[in-house]
Scaffold this motif. Structure first.
Motif, PDB file in Angstrom:
ATOM      1  N   ASN A   2       0.819  -1.212   0.000  1.00  0.00           N
ATOM      2  CA  ASN A   2       0.000   0.000   0.000  1.00  0.00           C
ATOM      3  C   ASN A   2       0.852   1.261   0.000  1.00  0.00           C
ATOM      4  OD1 ASN A   2      -2.345  -1.497   0.004  1.00  0.00           O
ATOM      5  ND2 ASN A   2      -2.545  -1.502   2.244  1.00  0.00           N
ATOM      6  N   ALA A   3       2.016   1.191   0.655  1.00  0.00           N
ATOM      7  CA  ALA A   3       2.894   2.363   0.701  1.00  0.00           C
ATOM      8  C   ALA A   3       3.380   2.734  -0.694  1.00  0.00           C
ATOM      9  CB  ALA A   3       4.079   2.086   1.620  1.00  0.00           C
ATOM     10  N   LEU A   4       3.484   1.743  -1.584  1.00  0.00           N
ATOM     11  CA  LEU A   4       3.927   2.003  -2.958  1.00  0.00           C
ATOM     12  C   LEU A   4       2.753   2.339  -3.870  1.00  0.00           C
ATOM     13  CD1 LEU A   4       6.589  -0.831  -3.400  1.00  0.00           C
ATOM     14  CD2 LEU A   4       7.013   1.591  -2.987  1.00  0.00           C
ATOM     15  N   VAL A 174       7.859   9.747   0.303  1.00  0.00           N
ATOM     16  CA  VAL A 174       6.804   8.773   0.566  1.00  0.00           C
ATOM     17  C   VAL A 174       7.017   8.116   1.928  1.00  0.00           C
ATOM     18  CG1 VAL A 174       5.807   6.572  -0.178  1.00  0.00           C
ATOM     19  CG2 VAL A 174       6.341   8.340  -1.871  1.00  0.00           C
ATOM     20  N   ASN A 175       8.257   7.810   2.234  1.00  0.00           N
ATOM     21  CA  ASN A 175       8.541   7.169   3.523  1.00  0.00           C
ATOM     22  C   ASN A 175       8.214   8.080   4.701  1.00  0.00           C
ATOM     23  OD1 ASN A 175       9.768   5.042   5.216  1.00  0.00           O
ATOM     24  ND2 ASN A 175      11.311   6.608   5.608  1.00  0.00           N
ATOM     25  N   LEU A 176       8.397   9.387   4.536  1.00  0.00           N
ATOM     26  CA  LEU A 176       8.058  10.319   5.606  1.00  0.00           C
ATOM     27  C   LEU A 176       6.559  10.300   5.900  1.00  0.00           C
ATOM     28  CD1 LEU A 176      10.305  13.385   4.655  1.00  0.00           C
ATOM     29  CD2 LEU A 176      10.650  11.756   6.536  1.00  0.00           C
ATOM     30  N   VAL A 177       5.769   9.986   4.878  1.00  0.00           N
ATOM     31  CA  VAL A 177       4.318   9.920   5.057  1.00  0.00           C
ATOM     32  C   VAL A 177       3.893   8.552   5.579  1.00  0.00           C
ATOM     33  CG1 VAL A 177       2.087  10.023   3.885  1.00  0.00           C
ATOM     34  CG2 VAL A 177       3.896  11.649   3.278  1.00  0.00           C
ATOM     35  N   GLU A 178       4.447   7.480   4.989  1.00  0.00           N
ATOM     36  CA  GLU A 178       3.995   6.122   5.291  1.00  0.00           C
ATOM     37  C   GLU A 178       4.775   5.441   6.412  1.00  0.00           C
ATOM     38  OE1 GLU A 178       1.384   4.788   4.063  1.00  0.00           O
ATOM     39  OE2 GLU A 178       0.917   6.182   2.446  1.00  0.00           O
ATOM     40  N   ALA A 179       5.995   5.896   6.649  1.00  0.00           N
ATOM     41  CA  ALA A 179       6.863   5.279   7.660  1.00  0.00           C
ATOM     42  C   ALA A 179       7.036   3.778   7.417  1.00  0.00           C
ATOM     43  CB  ALA A 179       6.305   5.527   9.067  1.00  0.00           C
ATOM     44  N   PHE A 185      11.836   1.743   0.126  1.00  0.00           N
ATOM     45  CA  PHE A 185      13.178   1.793  -0.461  1.00  0.00           C
ATOM     46  C   PHE A 185      13.542   0.494  -1.189  1.00  0.00           C
ATOM     47  CE2 PHE A 185      13.521   5.277   2.612  1.00  0.00           C
ATOM     48  CZ  PHE A 185      14.018   6.263   1.768  1.00  0.00           C
ATOM     49  N   THR A 186      12.900  -0.605  -0.843  1.00  0.00           N
ATOM     50  CA  THR A 186      13.070  -1.816  -1.645  1.00  0.00           C
ATOM     51  C   THR A 186      12.479  -1.604  -3.035  1.00  0.00           C
ATOM     52  OG1 THR A 186      13.031  -3.280   0.281  1.00  0.00           O
ATOM     53  CG2 THR A 186      12.497  -4.263  -1.849  1.00  0.00           C
ATOM     54  N   GLY A 187      11.306  -0.977  -3.082  1.00  0.00           N
ATOM     55  CA  GLY A 187      10.702  -0.658  -4.384  1.00  0.00           C
ATOM     56  C   GLY A 187      11.577   0.258  -5.203  1.00  0.00           C
ATOM     57  N   ALA A 188      12.148   1.290  -4.541  1.00  0.00           N
ATOM     58  CA  ALA A 188      13.043   2.203  -5.255  1.00  0.00           C
ATOM     59  C   ALA A 188      14.290   1.473  -5.739  1.00  0.00           C
ATOM     60  CB  ALA A 188      13.432   3.369  -4.347  1.00  0.00           C
ATOM     61  N   GLY A 189      14.811   0.573  -4.901  1.00  0.00           N
ATOM     62  CA  GLY A 189      15.993  -0.185  -5.299  1.00  0.00           C
ATOM     63  C   GLY A 189      15.735  -1.077  -6.495  1.00  0.00           C
ATOM     64  N   ILE A 190      14.545  -1.679  -6.533  1.00  0.00           N
ATOM     65  CA  ILE A 190      14.187  -2.516  -7.680  1.00  0.00           C
ATOM     66  C   ILE A 190      14.090  -1.670  -8.950  1.00  0.00           C
ATOM     67  CG2 ILE A 190      12.325  -3.913  -8.675  1.00  0.00           C
ATOM     68  CD1 ILE A 190      11.778  -4.952  -5.828  1.00  0.00           C
ATOM     69  N   ALA A 191      13.559  -0.461  -8.813  1.00  0.00           N
ATOM     70  CA  ALA A 191      13.468   0.438  -9.972  1.00  0.00           C
ATOM     71  C   ALA A 191      14.854   0.786 -10.496  1.00  0.00           C
ATOM     72  CB  ALA A 191      12.701   1.701  -9.592  1.00  0.00           C
ATOM     73  N   TYR A 192      15.786   1.098  -9.589  1.00  0.00           N
ATOM     74  CA  TYR A 192      17.161   1.372 -10.013  1.00  0.00           C
ATOM     75  C   TYR A 192      17.768   0.145 -10.689  1.00  0.00           C
ATOM     76  CZ  TYR A 192      17.787   5.904  -7.674  1.00  0.00           C
ATOM     77  OH  TYR A 192      17.711   7.225  -7.316  1.00  0.00           O
TER      78      TYR A 192
END
Length: 214
Positions: A2-4, A174-179, A185-192
């Motif tokens: 849901n955070a993503l 997003v992390n500041l909102v969802e904690a 950051f796993t999602g961001a890492g997969i994107a990279y």
């Protein structure tokens, strides 16, 4: 998830900015690298010295320090650029030093006899570079250039430190909102990782297609 899924627009905008920054800086860094590589091999000692100083200085300074200086110090003397432009200039100049060394290595793979033959038929130094040496040199270092492009992609994350909302900064927002740091950051890492795989696949195909059989 849901955070993503709840922040796809913000993350998508970050991905787009990262891709734009990567493409712009890759093109600029390649052009800078070609120019500096030519300076490194020119018969004029002063120009060789300029190329050497450029490479040694840029390769031995942290990219983050350069970004901070460019964005926060230059405005003190009245020089300002938009944040995206500032990040693009610094990253391109920084990666250009690494491009230059890769291209110079490619130039060294060209047989000396070919340069001598070019001179023998009356080509000038610049004509020899343009028609004989550089085309072969660039084809010889496609994969190393691809590796530098992947490093460049990862280095675009440092633009977040100076306010550019690329993928890393978008994920942090997003992390500041969802904690939910692991999920976000796993999602961001997969994107990279996917972007890096695309670069590696593309340069691999180009290398196989354009490889010089000696």
């Amino acid at each position: 998830m849901n955070a993503l899924t709840g922040h796809l627009s913000e993350l998508g905008h970050g991905v787009v900015t990262t891709v734009e920054l990567t493409v712009v800086t890759t093109i600029a860094a390649l052009l800078i690298g070609i120019i500096v590589a030519i300076l490194r091999i020119t018969p004029v000692p002063m120009l060789r010295g300029i190329g050497l100083v450029y490479v040694e200085v840029l390769q031995n300074l942290p990219l983050l320090a350069l970004l901070v200086l460019f964005v926060f110090a230059l405005p003190q003397i009245g020089i300002t650029f938009p944040l995206f432009t500032s990040a693009a200039i610094v990253i391109a100049c920084y990666e250009g030093a690494y491009m230059a060394e890769a291209i110079r290595a490619g130039i060294n793979t060209v047989a000396v006899g070919q340069a001598e033959a070019a001179r023998a038929i009356g080509l000038t130094f610049s004509q020899s570079l343009r028609h004989v040496i550089l085309p072969q040199a660039l084809r010889a270092v496609i994969q190393p250039i691809g590796n530098i492009c992947i490093a460049l992609l990862m280095n675009t994350s440092l633009a977040a430190a100076v306010g550019v909302v690329e993928l890393t900064q978008a994920a942090n927002n997003v992390n500041l909102v969802e904690a939910q740091p692991i999920e976000v950051f796993t999602g961001a890492g997969i994107a990279y990782m996917l972007m890096a795989l695309i670069i590696g696949f593309t340069t691999g195909r180009l290398e196989r297609k354009l490889a010089i059989v000696r």
